[in-house]
Design a protein around this motif. Sequence first.
Motif, PDB file in Angstrom:
ATOM      1  N   ILE A 189       5.501  12.980  -4.842  1.00  0.00           N
ATOM      2  CA  ILE A 189       4.107  12.926  -5.287  1.00  0.00           C
ATOM      3  C   ILE A 189       3.574  11.772  -4.614  1.00  0.00           C
ATOM      4  CG2 ILE A 189       4.893  13.996  -7.781  1.00  0.00           C
ATOM      5  CD1 ILE A 189       4.971  11.099  -8.603  1.00  0.00           C
ATOM      6  N   GLY A 190       4.305  10.902  -4.036  1.00  0.00           N
ATOM      7  CA  GLY A 190       3.582   9.670  -3.457  1.00  0.00           C
ATOM      8  C   GLY A 190       3.960   9.182  -2.156  1.00  0.00           C
ATOM      9  N   SER A 191       4.853  10.054  -1.429  1.00  0.00           N
ATOM     10  CA  SER A 191       5.265  10.211  -0.129  1.00  0.00           C
ATOM     11  C   SER A 191       6.023   8.622   0.078  1.00  0.00           C
ATOM     12  CB  SER A 191       4.138  10.061   0.796  1.00  0.00           C
ATOM     13  OG  SER A 191       4.412  10.256   2.340  1.00  0.00           O
ATOM     14  N   TRP A 192       6.044   8.140   1.244  1.00  0.00           N
ATOM     15  CA  TRP A 192       6.691   7.040   1.517  1.00  0.00           C
ATOM     16  C   TRP A 192       6.209   5.546   0.704  1.00  0.00           C
ATOM     17  CZ3 TRP A 192       4.801   2.617   3.685  1.00  0.00           C
ATOM     18  CH2 TRP A 192       3.451   2.373   4.333  1.00  0.00           C
ATOM     19  N   GLN A 193       5.135   5.682   0.211  1.00  0.00           N
ATOM     20  CA  GLN A 193       4.502   4.543  -0.215  1.00  0.00           C
ATOM     21  C   GLN A 193       4.968   4.207  -1.575  1.00  0.00           C
ATOM     22  OE1 GLN A 193       2.666   6.867   1.237  1.00  0.00           O
ATOM     23  NE2 GLN A 193       0.859   5.766   2.288  1.00  0.00           N
ATOM     24  N   LEU A 194       5.345   5.244  -2.501  1.00  0.00           N
ATOM     25  CA  LEU A 194       5.989   5.384  -3.790  1.00  0.00           C
ATOM     26  C   LEU A 194       7.382   5.011  -3.482  1.00  0.00           C
ATOM     27  CD1 LEU A 194       5.137   4.910  -6.544  1.00  0.00           C
ATOM     28  CD2 LEU A 194       5.268   7.750  -6.901  1.00  0.00           C
ATOM     29  N   VAL A 195       8.007   5.690  -2.566  1.00  0.00           N
ATOM     30  CA  VAL A 195       9.501   5.288  -2.380  1.00  0.00           C
ATOM     31  C   VAL A 195       9.606   3.598  -2.264  1.00  0.00           C
ATOM     32  CG1 VAL A 195      11.550   5.642  -1.080  1.00  0.00           C
ATOM     33  CG2 VAL A 195       9.985   7.677  -1.728  1.00  0.00           C
ATOM     34  N   LEU A 196       8.626   3.315  -1.193  1.00  0.00           N
ATOM     35  CA  LEU A 196       8.596   1.994  -0.917  1.00  0.00           C
ATOM     36  C   LEU A 196       8.613   0.936  -1.930  1.00  0.00           C
ATOM     37  CD1 LEU A 196       8.336  -0.032   1.790  1.00  0.00           C
ATOM     38  CD2 LEU A 196       5.928  -0.159   1.117  1.00  0.00           C
ATOM     39  N   ALA A 197       7.690   1.208  -2.993  1.00  0.00           N
ATOM     40  CA  ALA A 197       7.567   0.557  -4.023  1.00  0.00           C
ATOM     41  C   ALA A 197       8.789   0.528  -5.016  1.00  0.00           C
ATOM     42  CB  ALA A 197       6.252   0.813  -5.058  1.00  0.00           C
ATOM     43  N   SER A 198       9.319   1.722  -5.054  1.00  0.00           N
ATOM     44  CA  SER A 198      10.787   1.917  -5.986  1.00  0.00           C
ATOM     45  C   SER A 198      11.605   1.034  -5.405  1.00  0.00           C
ATOM     46  CB  SER A 198      11.011   3.322  -5.864  1.00  0.00           C
ATOM     47  OG  SER A 198      12.351   3.651  -6.415  1.00  0.00           O
ATOM     48  N   ARG A 199      11.820   1.101  -4.222  1.00  0.00           N
ATOM     49  CA  ARG A 199      13.056   0.440  -3.380  1.00  0.00           C
ATOM     50  C   ARG A 199      12.867  -1.293  -3.621  1.00  0.00           C
ATOM     51  NH1 ARG A 199      17.628   2.208  -2.186  1.00  0.00           N
ATOM     52  NH2 ARG A 199      17.998   0.753  -0.487  1.00  0.00           N
ATOM     53  N   ILE A 200      11.414  -1.577  -3.424  1.00  0.00           N
ATOM     54  CA  ILE A 200      11.200  -3.240  -3.832  1.00  0.00           C
ATOM     55  C   ILE A 200      11.574  -3.533  -5.226  1.00  0.00           C
ATOM     56  CG2 ILE A 200       9.238  -4.945  -4.217  1.00  0.00           C
ATOM     57  CD1 ILE A 200       7.795  -3.462  -1.809  1.00  0.00           C
ATOM     58  N   LEU A 201      11.215  -2.562  -5.931  1.00  0.00           N
ATOM     59  CA  LEU A 201      11.639  -2.786  -7.677  1.00  0.00           C
ATOM     60  C   LEU A 201      13.115  -2.904  -7.737  1.00  0.00           C
ATOM     61  CD1 LEU A 201      10.091  -3.369 -10.198  1.00  0.00           C
ATOM     62  CD2 LEU A 201      10.087  -1.009 -10.591  1.00  0.00           C
ATOM     63  N   GLN A 202      13.828  -1.911  -7.128  1.00  0.00           N
ATOM     64  CA  GLN A 202      15.322  -1.871  -7.186  1.00  0.00           C
ATOM     65  C   GLN A 202      15.805  -3.223  -6.614  1.00  0.00           C
ATOM     66  OE1 GLN A 202      17.456   1.750  -5.886  1.00  0.00           O
ATOM     67  NE2 GLN A 202      15.521   2.654  -6.070  1.00  0.00           N
ATOM     68  N   GLY A 203      15.333  -3.703  -5.642  1.00  0.00           N
ATOM     69  CA  GLY A 203      15.770  -4.977  -5.259  1.00  0.00           C
ATOM     70  C   GLY A 203      15.599  -6.018  -5.944  1.00  0.00           C
ATOM     71  N   VAL A 204      14.278  -6.071  -6.875  1.00  0.00           N
ATOM     72  CA  VAL A 204      14.361  -7.316  -7.637  1.00  0.00           C
ATOM     73  C   VAL A 204      15.418  -7.154  -8.751  1.00  0.00           C
ATOM     74  CG1 VAL A 204      12.826  -7.924  -9.792  1.00  0.00           C
ATOM     75  CG2 VAL A 204      11.628  -7.214  -7.504  1.00  0.00           C
ATOM     76  N   PHE A 205      15.583  -5.835  -9.390  1.00  0.00           N
ATOM     77  CA  PHE A 205      16.687  -5.817 -10.152  1.00  0.00           C
ATOM     78  C   PHE A 205      17.883  -6.268  -9.613  1.00  0.00           C
ATOM     79  CE2 PHE A 205      13.474  -3.168 -12.271  1.00  0.00           C
ATOM     80  CZ  PHE A 205      13.378  -3.696 -13.363  1.00  0.00           C
ATOM     81  N   GLN A 206      18.451  -5.698  -8.508  1.00  0.00           N
ATOM     82  CA  GLN A 206      19.615  -5.876  -8.016  1.00  0.00           C
ATOM     83  C   GLN A 206      19.941  -7.420  -7.444  1.00  0.00           C
ATOM     84  OE1 GLN A 206      22.096  -3.684  -5.361  1.00  0.00           O
ATOM     85  NE2 GLN A 206      21.448  -1.751  -6.320  1.00  0.00           N
ATOM     86  N   GLY A 207      18.588  -8.135  -7.262  1.00  0.00           N
ATOM     87  CA  GLY A 207      18.738  -9.633  -7.028  1.00  0.00           C
ATOM     88  C   GLY A 207      19.693 -10.574  -7.888  1.00  0.00           C
TER      89      GLY A 207
END
Length: 444
Positions: A105-123
Amino acid sequence: MIRLGVRHLQMLLLFGTMSIVYALRVNLSVALVVMTDNTSNPDFEEHAWNEHIKGLLLSSFFIGYVTSQVPSGYLSRRCGGKILLLISLVSCSLLAILTPLFAAIGSWQLVLASRILQGVFQGTVFPSTHTILSQWSPVEERGLMSSCTYSGCQFGTFVMLGSSGMIAASCLGWPGIFYISGGAGLLWAAVFKLFGCSSPKECRQLSERERELITSHWGTSELQVRRKSMHPPWSSFFTSCPFWALIIVHCTNNWGLWTLLSYMPVYVKNVLNMDIQNNALSSALPYFLMWILSFVFTAMSMWLKKHQWISLNANRKLFNTIGHGTPAITLIALGYVNADHVIGAVALLTITVGVSSASYLGYQINHIDLSPNFAGILMGISNCLANITGIVAPLTVALIVNDEKSIEQWRIVFFLSSFLYLLGNTVFLIFGDCQVQPWNDPAD
């Protein structure tokens, strides 16, 4: 002879946690190959993302990852590491499960945002784990428990990379990579919630004998209270030469680690011409060896300590040199291997990654050596700075390698990583230290 106890159950739980979070961290590395080239399973959508976008996606995790390192080091010391690890497991697992939907639904931009957010939690993971280990590890078992815990990084990577090719070629397709890793994360979060403890104080099943073994080096109750309320000596951290040496070696290690972890499937596919299933297995094999060797190196380290042949300082630097010096040599050799020598290339990749596990008995545990009281915060600081390379390294590779089939361009990538491995280890040998620092203890 080490007797198994509740502390080893906590070590096993942390091992499982590290396995899951690394599976969630690396699932995109192989999935991205299939997401952008669905030849192996045309029943699933293919995304026309260029090399620049793929570089952004592979590095995006670290944009979020570096932001939460230092705060989580402080929070884990104040609140305990368990709650932060649970938040990370649940949040990253849910985001992984939603990744195929985000791509649709959001192509690479939404996947990018999801990965950034996963990074925040895994930090939060490494600072929280270091804090828990500092609470549960008797001094004489510190190397064993740390190495066994962090071997979960390699185990999770091996399982994820090794199985992803089969998953992608199955009826689940590449979305199954995210569904399975996310589902496993939610299940493990429930296990960790039931049996995990931030410290011996929270554990009712702990015997008095084992509690005394763990806490005997903590000092008096009054001193423990003072340690708990002590404010981190920030200026002392950043004026400490051994800590700066630790930061530098951590940064150079991560450059090599994340260059290979992010781009090994790409290199194997385009230079060695392997299909997705063989690609996944070849990419996973180095991490299987890394996992096995972590136990071998741990046994060697304990044997050397038992016979008191070398000091703790020499022990740390010996294994760090093995873990950094060997990859520096094999990466240079790898730069001259082409598709006509696939077995040789895979062997060199396997040795490069596998032997680097020795460094877990070097710099990786040095935070606890320098300051048991502030190990989580020190890990947060160094991991924050070191994982900036997780952003820079994939983008640098994308700039250097504009033709993914060019061995000459990959040679530059390998030579750069080799140089940084040697630089970091040299700094650690000269300026690193394993003595508890004066600013660690409020009694001093």
